[in-house]
Design a protein around this motif. Structure first.
Motif, short mmCIF file in Angstrom:
data_model
loop_
_atom_site.label_atom_id
_atom_site.label_comp_id
_atom_site.label_asym_id
_atom_site.label_seq_id
_atom_site.Cartn_x
_atom_site.Cartn_y
_atom_site.Cartn_z
N LEU A 158 0.83 -1.20 0.00
CA LEU A 158 0.00 0.00 0.00
C LEU A 158 0.87 1.26 0.00
O LEU A 158 0.67 2.17 -0.82
CB LEU A 158 -0.93 -0.01 1.21
N GLU A 159 1.81 1.30 0.91
CA GLU A 159 2.61 2.52 1.05
C GLU A 159 3.48 2.78 -0.17
O GLU A 159 3.62 3.93 -0.61
CB GLU A 159 3.44 2.44 2.32
N ARG A 160 4.05 1.72 -0.74
CA ARG A 160 4.86 1.90 -1.96
C ARG A 160 4.00 2.47 -3.08
O ARG A 160 4.42 3.39 -3.80
CB ARG A 160 5.46 0.57 -2.40
N CYS A 161 2.81 1.92 -3.25
CA CYS A 161 1.93 2.35 -4.34
C CYS A 161 1.51 3.80 -4.17
O CYS A 161 1.55 4.59 -5.12
CB CYS A 161 0.72 1.43 -4.38
N VAL A 162 1.10 4.16 -2.96
CA VAL A 162 0.65 5.52 -2.71
C VAL A 162 1.78 6.53 -2.90
O VAL A 162 1.62 7.56 -3.56
CB VAL A 162 0.05 5.63 -1.29
N MET A 163 2.94 6.22 -2.34
CA MET A 163 4.04 7.18 -2.39
C MET A 163 4.66 7.28 -3.78
O MET A 163 5.36 8.24 -4.08
CB MET A 163 5.09 6.84 -1.35
N ALA A 164 4.40 6.28 -4.64
CA ALA A 164 4.91 6.33 -6.01
C ALA A 164 3.93 6.99 -6.98
O ALA A 164 4.25 7.16 -8.16
CB ALA A 164 5.24 4.92 -6.50
N ALA A 165 2.76 7.36 -6.51
CA ALA A 165 1.75 7.96 -7.38
C ALA A 165 2.28 9.24 -8.01
O ALA A 165 2.92 10.06 -7.35
CB ALA A 165 0.48 8.24 -6.59
#
Length: 247
Positions: A158-165
């Motif tokens: 979750l955190e990787r996906c959100v922060m890579a947006a």
């Protein structure tokens, strides 16, 4: 604020507390639920109901395209009522899927429609062993085993996906153990407790003021530090809904 906001998980504990805060702030709220029978209740609270499953990527993208939200808030979980111990082993797997696959679909839809802000719920009790209180710069416990590994894996995804947006201000809120209305307990529990209404306030503040990043959101204690959220978001652990507001 007078913006359109898509709230994924509008009928959950944090989502329920967040709805009146968003409306009070002037937002037009579009709230998602998987269940058609919950749509009328959302509408009665001033929310535009959106019946959609986060695992249906095409339907989710189509829904956001119709809405064209300025902000997207991710408060989705898949946990049993009162955290029923008999169902928790399966729930951990389902919840990890929401955090990984569901987040991926939601972020992709938000990017596709040009949303400007993204706020997502994470948790504050998956840090790797290290000095306490944990701060946001410390690593997650990605070497955990067993059930904890499933949970940490979902959180990390979750955190990787959100922060890579791309092309939006993205914020992750690492909540402590929730208590209060619509949660499993009315009293503080765990090493980093957090009242659900204070969690909702953090989401609103992140939407309004965050310049992006990861924030611990929990009451003061020895386990985690929320000093960054206090300093940068103006968040307070004693925040509650305005008197007379019904979550």
């Amino acid at each position: 604020m007078s913006e359109k906001v898509f709230l994924a998980g509008a009928t959950g504990a944090v989502g329920t507390a967040l709805v009146p805060l968003l409306i009070e702030a002037g937002c037009t709220v579009y709230g998602s639920t998987r269940r058609k029978d919950r749509a009328d209740a959302l509408e009665a609270r001033g929310v535009h109901p959106v019946v959609v499953d986060v695992f249906d990527a095409a339907a989710l993208r189509a829904a956001l395209a119709r809405i064209a939200p300025w902000g997207v808030i991710h408060q989705l979980t898949d946990l049993p009522k009162d955290l029923d111990p008999a169902r928790m082993a399966q729930a951990l797997v389902l919840n990890a899927r929401v955090r990984a696959e569901g987040t991926r679909n939601l972020v992709a839809a938000a990017q596709a429609v040009g949303a400007s802000r993204l706020v997502a719920q994470s948790i504050a009790w998956v840090y790797a062993p290290g000095p306490r209180p944990f701060t946001e710069t410390q690593p997650l416990d990605t070497q955990a085993e067993g059930a904890r590994r499933v949970t940490v894996g979902g959180v990390a995804a979750l955190e990787r996906c959100v922060m890579a947006a791309q092309d939006m201000i993205s914020t992750v809120l690492r909540y402590g153990q929730l208590y209060g209305p619509n949660t499993s307990t009315d009293t503080p529990k765990g090493p980093s407790p957090l009242h659900v209404e204070a969690a909702a306030r953090a989401a609103l503040l992140a939407l309004q003021h965050s310049t992006g990043g990861i924030f611990n959101i929990a009451e003061d204690g020895a386990e985690v530090s929320s000093e960054k959220a206090k300093r940068e978001l103006g968040w307070r652990a004693d925040a509650r809904l305005p008197q007379g507001t019904t979550p």
